[in-house]
Enzyme design. Structure first.
Site, PDB file in Angstrom:
ATOM      1  N   ASP A 474      45.116  51.219  42.160  1.00 16.78           N
ATOM      2  CA  ASP A 474      44.085  50.309  42.683  1.00 16.78           C
ATOM      3  C   ASP A 474      44.226  50.122  44.182  1.00 16.78           C
ATOM      4  O   ASP A 474      45.263  50.429  44.779  1.00 16.78           O
ATOM      5  CB  ASP A 474      44.207  48.963  41.947  1.00 16.78           C
ATOM      6  CG  ASP A 474      42.878  48.232  41.846  1.00 16.78           C
ATOM      7  OD1 ASP A 474      41.952  48.564  42.608  1.00 16.78           O
ATOM      8  OD2 ASP A 474      42.773  47.326  41.004  1.00 16.78           O
ATOM      9  N   ASP A 544      33.796  47.341  38.659  1.00 14.48           N
ATOM     10  CA  ASP A 544      34.291  46.198  37.879  1.00 14.48           C
ATOM     11  C   ASP A 544      33.175  45.608  37.019  1.00 14.48           C
ATOM     12  O   ASP A 544      33.439  44.845  36.101  1.00 14.48           O
ATOM     13  CB  ASP A 544      34.814  45.105  38.824  1.00 14.48           C
ATOM     14  CG  ASP A 544      36.229  45.398  39.309  1.00 14.48           C
ATOM     15  OD1 ASP A 544      36.847  46.347  38.785  1.00 14.48           O
ATOM     16  OD2 ASP A 544      36.706  44.679  40.194  1.00 14.48           O
TER      17      ASP A 544
HETATM   18  C1  GLA Z   1      40.585  45.216  40.679  1.00 14.29           C
HETATM   19  C2  GLA Z   1      40.225  46.269  39.660  1.00 14.29           C
HETATM   20  C3  GLA Z   1      40.206  45.637  38.287  1.00 14.29           C
HETATM   21  C4  GLA Z   1      41.545  45.030  37.981  1.00 14.29           C
HETATM   22  C5  GLA Z   1      41.932  44.043  39.053  1.00 14.29           C
HETATM   23  C6  GLA Z   1      43.343  43.555  38.890  1.00 14.29           C
HETATM   24  O1  GLA Z   1      39.592  44.284  40.812  1.00 14.29           O
HETATM   25  O2  GLA Z   1      39.001  46.848  39.970  1.00 14.29           O
HETATM   26  O3  GLA Z   1      39.861  46.600  37.326  1.00 14.29           O
HETATM   27  O4  GLA Z   1      42.499  46.042  37.883  1.00 14.29           O
HETATM   28  O5  GLA Z   1      41.823  44.605  40.355  1.00 14.29           O
HETATM   29  O6  GLA Z   1      43.724  42.680  39.881  1.00 14.29           O
END
Ligand code: GLA
Length: 780
Positions: A474, A544
């Site tokens: 990430d 997301d």
């Molecule tokens: C980001 C990612 C999510 C999740 C969060 C965790 O927003 O896109 O899928 O992994 O971080 O903090």
């Protein structure tokens, strides 16, 4: 195939031809990019620019060529100072800021296959059977500077890649202010530009721009390729022709589309010159990222297929190339930071029972991270949450017959972390200035070797310990306060490029050290969905936002440039956590199944009906996974249009099987008929066509249930809830035996939708944001 005859270079793929010629002055005039020409040498004169007359106020190249106006010529590359007043591909300062440059063809060579680059940039690959490379060396007319243009022709994908390399053969430092990867000058044949724009949770929505004289810029300046404007762009015209362009790069990019008053269009793609500069020492060279071009006579769907083939075959590499990807459960939206070992195991056990193949432990397992304010940088397990450690958890997950995956965000540091205490200067910040912040976190200076070494060591140790099969990488904030104490930097304009090169080096080491691990890249969803990352990580978390309606727009936009095998798509809870919209579980699956499927909700809390629905969704997905990840995808009715309906199709290569998504935005009252008309069928074949059977929640009918129920049922009441947990309706019965011609030329008129006047076993009950998947199976 690449050939040169007299002055003409011919770069041809199965269905396309790209032509340019050396002019009498030693420049390269672009002549043609379009459908395959079987005899291109015949046409060179017809395709070249006519220039027998002067242009008022124009600057002619020189006295010997008084009618050669570079500004009205389609060129393969361009520089400043010699009369081409469009945006130029190359901009380099030498001797007290002089910028005039003039590159003349010196030599060329044609090489089988594709030689590896020296620069460490991610790049496409191919062997002698699939590609050929052309390298053209140009020399500056008066200076010891060289420009090398490299073209690789991928015949099997109908793709041509390009890059530029700048050599400083002089004895003085020169400063590169811009070195684009590719330039394409074409005639303005009524092109429309499509870009993919958005923001967090609404990435890559298609935007159309009509070209008028002037400059359109599609770019990113935040340090990553960005959800704001993806580097992939397309030009389409009324002839159904389409040119696509993308860039293998993950930092700031810029695409220029300049329409001139002479009826020409210049396309440029490359590193964004805004904020960029690179000091090139004597005898050193600088290479641009690789640009990817395609042409299709079948519009954007055709161009997308070329890109999909190219990415699956020449970008994605390693053990997961062309391999079916596992269905995952991710605990993020199920638990957020609030989990312990028992909760995770409960989730894993339930997932295994439903047929899920990979358990992914998301954020919150390390340091003392119970919210997003701490611990980034400390990649060791939190024993309070996971007393058996990552090894213990992973062992249990493996015992369940599932793969084990882990979330990390290595490029970051929290102020509240052991890492920051130990190495405050590893964080990107300017001494004496308060740094800006994103999601309570800061970036690490990956231009520095010692930072990369620390990450390689701490991550590899953890991953070995946890016996990981999958990593979600990430990256949840973008850049500010650029500064580095790294002595390799001559100039802070180099920072972002050096950062991404550092990242690429780290990724290359880690992917080599863990060759069997499946990597999924993520940046707050799809903030870094690009070909650079795909060279290391075969899939990317698309967004997301997993709302069934919004995903129609997001996945549709993403699919234009990227294959379904690269798109992470999850079924999450309803109401959705980003939009609060309520959508049907089956509709969420139908949309998510056009990509790499996952679940991201607390399935332990679902009722029996819902679990049953998920069990059969997973069985269906597994039965058709190859098609849903690697089939030939086409967008038939766009979400991003006035249409209430969205239709997508995936077709197997031999056209023996198709899956078609029919989705609607809102449920119309008293609707007209719905039709499936699909072109990607075998016209000579006969197909059986039927919808995937799905469950209809009786709650959809609200208090209409009282029309048939012997007992009174209150909308939202306990009785309704209890019945809904125990009983659901089967979706409509519908079946056709049709010829490919009927499907393509006429289309199938589907059963009537529920419209407020009645219901029977044939009625299609979809509701708002509802959908169906239709299976087409060839029977002869
Ligand atoms: C980001 C990612 C999510 C999740 C969060 C965790 O927003 O896109 O899928 O992994 O971080 O903090």
């Amino acid at each position: 195939m690449i050939s040169k005859k007299d002055r003409l270079f011919n770069l041809s793929t199965k269905h396309t031809t790209y032509l340019f010629a050396i002019t009498e002055t030693g420049h390269l005039e672009h002549l043609y990019y379009g459908r395959h020409l079987s005899n291109p040498t015949l046409s060179i004169d017809a395709l070249a620019e006519k220039r027998s007359l002067n242009i008022g106020t124009g600057t002619a190249y020189d006295n010997d060529h008084p009618t050669l106006f570079l500004t009205n010529l389609c060129l393969e590359y361009s520089t400043m100072g010699k009369g081409d007043y469009r945006e130029s591909m190359v901009d380099v300062e030498y001797a007290k800021g002089m910028q005039t440059l003039d590159f003349i063809v010196k030599s060329f060579r044609i090489l089988p296959g594709k030689p590896r680059t020296f620069s460490g940039l991610p790049e496409s690959y191919g062997d002698k059977e699939t590609c050929t490379t052309l390298e053209i060396t140009l020399k500056e007319a008066c200076l010891a500077l060289r420009l090398v243009l490299t073209y690789t022709v991928f015949e099997d994908s109908d793709v041509i890649t390009r890059r530029a390399t700048f050599h400083n053969d002089s004895t003085a430092m020169v400063r590169i202010r811009n070195l684009a990867s590719a330039q394409l000058d074409i005639d303005q044949d009524d092109w429309t530009l499509t870009t993919f724009d958005g923001a967090w949770a609404r990435e890559r929505t298609m935007t159309e721009h009509v070209l008028q004289p002037g400059i359109l810029i599609n770019d990113s300046k935040c340090g990553v390729s960005s959800a704001d404007h993806n580097p992939c762009i397309f030009l389409t015209n009324k002839e159904g022709e389409c040119i696509g362009m993308n860039l293998i790069y993950s930092a700031n990019h810029r695409e220029v589309v300049e329409t001139t008053t002479f009826g020409k269009v210049r396309l440029l793609t490359g590193i964004n010159p805004s904020g960029f500069s690179w000091d090139l020492s004597p005898q050193d060279r600088f290479q641009s990222p690789e640009a990817v071009l395609t042409f299709s006579a079948s519009g954007m769907n055709g161009a997308s297929l070329h890109f999909h083939h190219f990415i699956n075959n020449h970008i994605i590499r390693g053990a997961w190339k062309l391999r079916e990807r596992p269905i995952l459960i991710n605990n993020w939206e199920a638990t957020y930071f609030n989990f312990n070992e028992d909760k995770l195991l409960e989730l894993a056990q339930e997932s295994a029972k439903l047929g899920i193949e990979l358990f992914v432990l998301d954020d919150g397992w390390f340091g003392v991270r119970n919210d997003d304010t701490t611990s980034l940088g400390d990649w060791t397990v939190n024993p309070k949450k996971l007393p058996s450690g990552l090894g213990g958890l992973s062992l249990e997950v493996h015992r369940l017959g599932m793969l084990f995956g882990l979330w990390v965000e290595p490029e970051m540091v929290s102020l509240e972390s052991q890492l920051y205490k130990k190495h405050p200067d590893w964080m990107i910040a300017i001494p004496g200035r308060r740094p800006s912040v994103g999601r309570n976190q800061y970036l690490l200076d990956l231009t520095r070797h010692e930072v990369r070494e620390y990450l390689f060591k701490s991550l590899s140790e953890t991953w070995h310990l946890a016996d990981v099969n999958y990593i979600k990488w990430d990256m949840n904030r973008v850049f500010s306060d650029l500064y580095s104490i790294n002595s390799e930097l001559h100039h802070h304009g180099e920072f972002l490029h050096r950062y991404v090169m550092g990242l690429y080096e780290l990724l290359s080491k880690l992917t080599q050290a863990f060759p069997n691990v499946l990597f999924e890249s993520c940046a707050s969803g799809g903030n870094r969905f690009d070909l650079g990352m795909l060279c290391y990580m075969p899939q990317t978390w698309t967004s997301d936002n997993t709302d069934a309606l919004d995903r129609l727009y997001i996945q549709e936009g993403t699919s234009c440039g990227y294959p379904l095998s690269a798109m992470g798509c999850h079924v999450s809870a309803s109401p959705n956590h980003q939009t609060l919209r309520k959508t049907d579980l089956e509709a969420r699956f139908n949309v998510a199944s056009f990509g790499v499927l996952g679940y991201e909700l607390d399935i332990t809390k679902l009722n029996r009906q819902q679990k049953e629905a998920i069990r059969s969704q997973i069985a269906f997905y597994k039965a058709h996974r190859a098609l849903l990840q690697y089939g030939q995808f086409s967008r038939i009715k766009l979400a991003n249009s006035a249409s209430n309906q969205v239709i997508w199709a995936v077709t197997s290569e031999d056209k023996s099987e198709l899956l078609v998504l029919f989705a609607q935005k809102l449920n119309p009252a008293n609707p007209g008929s719905d039709k499936l008309r699909i072109q990607s069928v075998d016209l000579d074949a006969v197909y059986e066509v039927f919808p995937r059977q799905q469950k209809i929640d009786i709650k959809m009918f609200g208090d209409l249930l009282n029309r048939i129920s012997p007992v009174a049922i209150t909308e939202g009441g306990i009785a309704q809830d209890t019945i809904s947990k125990a009983v659901s309706l089967d979706s409509e019965v519908e079946h056709y035996r049709v010829s490919g011609e009927q499907v393509a030329f006429s289309g199938i008129k589907l059963n009537q939708q529920f419209g407020g006047t009645g219901y029977d076993a044939m009625t299609r009950v979809l509701g708002d944001f509802g959908s169906r998947i239709y299976l087409f199976k060839k029977i002869n």
